[in-house]
Design a protein around this motif. Structure first.
Motif, PDB file in Angstrom:
ATOM      1  N   ALA A   9       1.314  -1.143   0.005  1.00 24.13           N
ATOM      2  CA  ALA A   9       0.130  -0.292   0.525  1.00 24.13           C
ATOM      3  C   ALA A   9       0.755   1.111   0.255  1.00 24.13           C
ATOM      4  N   ALA A  10       2.490   1.115   0.134  1.00 23.52           N
ATOM      5  CA  ALA A  10       3.039   1.853   0.240  1.00 23.52           C
ATOM      6  C   ALA A  10       2.907   2.765  -0.999  1.00 23.52           C
ATOM      7  N   PRO A  11       3.098   4.634  -1.046  1.00 22.83           N
ATOM      8  CA  PRO A  11       2.784   5.297  -2.660  1.00 22.83           C
ATOM      9  C   PRO A  11       3.535   4.819  -3.158  1.00 22.83           C
ATOM     10  N   GLY A  12       5.053   4.773  -3.606  1.00 21.83           N
ATOM     11  CA  GLY A  12       5.675   4.061  -4.629  1.00 21.83           C
ATOM     12  C   GLY A  12       5.237   2.930  -5.389  1.00 21.83           C
ATOM     13  N   PRO A  13       5.378   1.839  -4.922  1.00 19.06           N
ATOM     14  CA  PRO A  13       4.466   1.145  -5.709  1.00 19.06           C
ATOM     15  C   PRO A  13       2.679   1.001  -5.948  1.00 19.06           C
ATOM     16  N   ARG A  14       2.133   1.673  -5.097  1.00 19.07           N
ATOM     17  CA  ARG A  14       0.875   2.121  -5.832  1.00 19.07           C
ATOM     18  C   ARG A  14       0.821   3.174  -6.995  1.00 19.07           C
ATOM     19  N   VAL A  15       1.555   4.035  -6.934  1.00 21.31           N
ATOM     20  CA  VAL A  15       1.610   4.843  -8.115  1.00 21.31           C
ATOM     21  C   VAL A  15       2.354   3.945  -9.065  1.00 21.31           C
ATOM     22  N   ALA A  16       3.439   3.475  -8.822  1.00 17.66           N
ATOM     23  CA  ALA A  16       3.913   2.209 -10.611  1.00 17.66           C
ATOM     24  C   ALA A  16       3.214   1.556 -10.559  1.00 17.66           C
ATOM     25  N   ARG A  17       2.432   0.844 -10.110  1.00 20.41           N
ATOM     26  CA  ARG A  17       1.630  -0.106 -10.560  1.00 20.41           C
ATOM     27  C   ARG A  17       0.674   0.678 -11.897  1.00 20.41           C
ATOM     28  N   TYR A  18      -0.508   1.593 -10.952  1.00 14.69           N
ATOM     29  CA  TYR A  18      -1.240   2.631 -11.940  1.00 14.69           C
ATOM     30  C   TYR A  18      -0.346   3.502 -13.347  1.00 14.69           C
ATOM     31  N   ALA A  19       0.509   3.774 -13.041  1.00 14.10           N
ATOM     32  CA  ALA A  19       1.213   4.213 -14.230  1.00 14.10           C
ATOM     33  C   ALA A  19       1.450   3.669 -14.300  1.00 14.10           C
ATOM     34  N   GLY A  20       1.959   2.298 -14.631  1.00 12.26           N
ATOM     35  CA  GLY A  20       1.952   0.980 -15.639  1.00 12.26           C
ATOM     36  C   GLY A  20       1.109   1.012 -16.571  1.00 12.26           C
ATOM     37  N   LEU A  21      -0.503   0.469 -15.716  1.00 14.59           N
ATOM     38  CA  LEU A  21      -1.702   0.170 -16.285  1.00 14.59           C
ATOM     39  C   LEU A  21      -2.192   1.459 -17.229  1.00 14.59           C
ATOM     40  N   ALA A  22      -1.809   2.433 -16.697  1.00 13.00           N
ATOM     41  CA  ALA A  22      -2.243   3.318 -17.521  1.00 13.00           C
ATOM     42  C   ALA A  22      -1.228   3.558 -19.252  1.00 13.00           C
ATOM     43  N   GLY A  23      -0.054   3.064 -18.857  1.00 10.43           N
ATOM     44  CA  GLY A  23       0.341   2.692 -20.329  1.00 10.43           C
ATOM     45  C   GLY A  23       0.435   2.167 -21.251  1.00 10.43           C
ATOM     46  N   ALA A  24       0.257   1.144 -20.370  1.00  9.29           N
ATOM     47  CA  ALA A  24      -0.739  -0.641 -21.271  1.00  9.29           C
ATOM     48  C   ALA A  24      -2.228  -0.256 -21.897  1.00  9.29           C
ATOM     49  N   ILE A  25      -2.799   0.779 -21.012  1.00  9.11           N
ATOM     50  CA  ILE A  25      -3.730   1.395 -21.215  1.00  9.11           C
ATOM     51  C   ILE A  25      -3.883   2.329 -22.885  1.00  9.11           C
ATOM     52  N   LEU A  26      -2.746   3.260 -23.661  1.00  8.60           N
ATOM     53  CA  LEU A  26      -2.359   4.289 -23.999  1.00  8.60           C
ATOM     54  C   LEU A  26      -1.992   3.142 -25.388  1.00  8.60           C
TER      55      LEU A  26
END
Length: 489
Positions: A9-26
């Motif tokens: 739940a730490a900010p770093g991993p959570r940000v990485a998870r959803y940044a990567g998901l946004a990248g995959a969608i793009l």
């Protein structure tokens, strides 16, 4: 004291998870705007794509999406918060790419046409797809229309099955992607067992392997057969490290390694190291011949059966000679050959050095593979006498053999006549399982993710001379550094 592991739940991993998901969608959006669709124009340049209708949106989505995916993966290169977190995140990133059109390459159309050729009763190792009259020829990249299939009989059979069940090009591509995903799932199932055998946390091995940008974009969305090769390879190695010295498991493991070779021949360099991992008890020549022989028997049986039953024979071995028709500076031997040709041109000569340098590189590869195997053998012999390099582990033996196999695949990628971005996935899993430092193999994967555009355009061919010079300079710098390190006391 070592720092505690970061929470999921730490900010770093959570940000990485959803940044990567946004990248995959793009990236998926970029695929529908200008991916490797069957009717998309071939031979386009980045400039022509930019000025085409929707081209600016395509390239923007692609570059931003790639940057997000690579950045998110890179930020956790030391390992995800947990193995489960790594698997869930990698799965989230793959979901959009499952429904994307082919991305980064047009090879899936070559697969379909080669399967169609075999389904028509023709030999794809003797009849190129153009001569066979494949109905989807216009979707195949021009360079591969007049070359024989360079893949083993197992993959040709699977491609023919996909064509037969798919009922058309779209259905065939969907089934070829299903085959690629099945290979990736098999690899994912094997990673925890291999990580335990190698003494590394699953959270690192799974993250570096499954969340790698090249895996989602090229192995899943691009439906490359490398995914199936890796799945079979890791499955065979897992059986070997779990059941060394057992006759039946070793025969099965050898058969799986043989199937991997008959999907893509580059898997063969792993076999000598698998034979080291197969030894039970002390490392003697007799034990190696006994246990390695069982592994080899399973492999040879798989090769013979899969080549004989479809009636294809070993024609696929000859097809490998045409896989180097493309000349790109991303292959180090090709880059050196191009630089020699450029230098010869300045002197008024035409040395045609690329074939010669490639031949020298293949000889060098054989030498490097032999050295890597001998070093692994000597290390394992030392472990017999109790001098373990990794104190505290249950056994360092599997790690030595697996690390040698990873280095062998890395050497194969570096010294091969041609390099495509997805080739960097070959050694990725084994090095993620065994390497102490990760940057040296993670960085090339990150760079390779930017080498292709969504429609399969290879950016390397637009920087041929500068790229060849830069690659040659890099090789010289690495060679000088290596010599200096050898001279240190």
């Amino acid at each position: 004291m070592p720092a505690p592991p970061r929470s999921a739940a730490a900010p770093g991993p959570r940000v990485a998870r959803y940044a990567g998901l946004a990248g995959a969608i793009l990236l998926t959006v970029a695929g529908y705007l200008g991916g490797a669709l069957p009717d998309s124009p071939l031979g386009a340049t980045p400039v022509s794509i930019w000025h085409s209708p929707g081209g600016q949106a395509t390239l923007t989505c692609w570059l931003v999406g790639t940057a997000l995916l690579v950045g998110a993966w890179w930020s956790l290169r030391a390992g995800a918060p947990s193995g489960r977190w790594a698997y869930v995140t990698a799965g989230l990133w793959v979901l959009p790419l499952l429904v994307a059109p082919p991305l980064g390459s047009r090879d899936v159309y070559s697969y379909a046409c080669q399967g169609w050729t075999y389904a028509q009763g023709l030999d794809p190792y003797a009849t190129p797809v153009a001569a066979a009259g494949c109905p989807w020829l216009d979707a195949v990249a021009p360079i591969w229309r007049d070359t024989p299939a360079p893949y083993g009989p197992v993959f040709v059979l699977l491609a023919a099955l996909a064509v037969g069940l798919g009922g058309g090009l779209t259905g065939a591509i969907v089934l070829l992607r299903v085959i690629a995903v099945a290979g990736l799932l098999l690899a994912a199932l094997c990673l925890p067992g291999l990580a335990r055998a190698a003494g590394v946390p699953t959270r690192r091995a799974a993250w570096l392997t499954l969340a790698a940008p090249l895996v989602g974009v090229h192995l899943v969305a691009g439906a490359h057969n490398d995914a199936l090769m890796l799945g079979l390879l890791l499955c065979g190695l897992l059986i070997v490290v779990r059941r060394p010295g057992r006759p039946v498991p070793l025969l099965l493991a050898g058969a799986l390694l043989g199937l991997a070779v008959t999907v893509k021949a580059s898997a063969v360099v792993v076999v000598p190291f698998a034979a080291l991992a197969a030894v039970h008890g002390r490392y003697t020549v007799r034990a190696l011949l006994r246990d390695g022989g069982r592994l080899a028997a399973g492999l040879v049986a798989a090769l013979l059966v899969t080549s004989a039953l479809p009636g294809l024979g070993f024609g696929w071995v000859g097809g490998l000679t045409r896989s180097g028709d493309s000349e790109q500076w991303t292959s180090p031997p090709t880059a050196v050959g191009l630089v020699v040709d450029y230098a010869g041109g300045l002197a008024g000569r035409d040395p045609q050095a690329v074939p010669a340098i490639r031949a020298v590189a293949l000889l060098l590869l054989a030498v490097v593979l032999a050295i890597l195997w001998w070093r692994a053998w000597r290390e394992l012999r030392r472990l017999d006498h109790g001098r373990q390099p990794w104190a505290g582990q249950v056994s360092a033996r599997p790690r030595v053999a697996l690390h040698g196999a990873g280095l062998a695949l890395a050497a194969t990628v570096v010294l091969s006549p041609v390099f495509h971005p997805w080739y960097a996935t070959w050694p990725l899993a084994l090095l993620a399982l065994t390497a102490v430092r990760t940057t040296w193999f993670v960085l090339p994967v990150a760079v390779a993710a930017f080498l292709a555009l969504p429609d399969g355009t290879n950016l390397a061919r637009f920087a041929k001379a500068p790229g060849a010079l830069a690659m040659t300079a890099l090789l010289l710098a690495l060679a000088v550094r290596g010599v200096l390190r050898l001279r240190r006391p």
